[in-house]
Design an enzyme around this catalytic site. Sequence first.
Site, PDB file in Angstrom:
ATOM      1  N   ASP A 209       0.820  -1.217   0.000  1.00  0.00           N
ATOM      2  CA  ASP A 209       0.000   0.000   0.000  1.00  0.00           C
ATOM      3  C   ASP A 209       0.851   1.263   0.000  1.00  0.00           C
ATOM      4  OD1 ASP A 209      -2.518   1.397   0.176  1.00  0.00           O
ATOM      5  OD2 ASP A 209      -2.145   1.737   2.296  1.00  0.00           O
ATOM      6  N   SER A 233      -6.864   5.602   0.033  1.00  0.00           N
ATOM      7  CA  SER A 233      -7.174   4.307  -0.580  1.00  0.00           C
ATOM      8  C   SER A 233      -8.653   3.999  -0.417  1.00  0.00           C
ATOM      9  CB  SER A 233      -6.336   3.205   0.071  1.00  0.00           C
ATOM     10  OG  SER A 233      -4.959   3.461  -0.062  1.00  0.00           O
ATOM     11  N   GLN A 283      -5.301  -1.411  -6.848  1.00  0.00           N
ATOM     12  CA  GLN A 283      -5.891  -0.492  -5.872  1.00  0.00           C
ATOM     13  C   GLN A 283      -6.538   0.692  -6.584  1.00  0.00           C
ATOM     14  OE1 GLN A 283      -3.402   2.192  -3.162  1.00  0.00           O
ATOM     15  NE2 GLN A 283      -4.168   0.690  -1.690  1.00  0.00           N
TER      16      GLN A 283
END
Length: 292
Positions: A209, A233, A283
């Site tokens: 991430d 996110s 993502q």
Amino acid sequence: MSEPITGQAAVDSLVELLDLAPVDDLVFRGQNPPIGPPRVYGGQVAAQALVAAGRTVETSRHVHSLHGYFVRAGNMAEPIDYHVEKIRDGRSFSVRRSVAMQRGKPIFLMSASFQVREEGLDHHDPAPVDVPGPDELPTMTDRLTPYPERLGIWKILPRPMDVRYVNEPGWVRPGKRVANDLQRVWMRLDGKLPDDPLLHACALTYLSDLTLLDAVLSVHGEVWGPGGVIGASLDHALWFHRPFRADEWFLYDCSSPSASGSRGLATGRMFTRDGRHIATASQEGLLRPVGA
């Protein structure tokens, strides 16, 4: 001001962060680090959610995929409870749902699937060529030094990871970033991890991430923060293809196929130094321009 914790001490702190306390058979409690950004780092929540799910699965079954949604910002001042639901245990696969809760409300939802080791067809795309190795690239400290005004909380955050950008990172000054369709970064944990495959999968989730959404900004030559873009996110998916160690170098080869409606999509492939494709991430993030 003291220097941030790095190396093995920082890695040991991360291992401690991922060692959730059991509340009962299907509920686990995670703590937040004493120093951190205002919101809980998404990679931490995803990694802890995977720890909780993995604690309810036989050790002979290894995680092969996870899919998560970030639904609320996490509060750094409070612990996070992870509630696990056993969806199915079949002959080869186990599926779990892990929900991160604060103050009785979900902040993150994850589904994860685990599989026993099996033999079968095996192929993958080749790793990118002509990419400088991590030893040929500047360290994170080298990259940060010219931009003291952009450091922010990075001045004090523990750094359990060693990150080497191949091309320009997203936290340079506005106007100083050349647009690039690719964002490539070498990564590893900056110390040794115990020989626990679940722990290495959770550590890779934590790292996955860190720079992925930066690939969206890279396409436009944009940067994070004042004069650039602020983001969060929205969801995160990760597929684990082959055995690996998160404390050994891997190339995170990221790109962005689309951005629209204040959202950007990024995908990343992870390759070991010897060219094995070990994982793939995807993502979508919320990305909004901010003033100087």
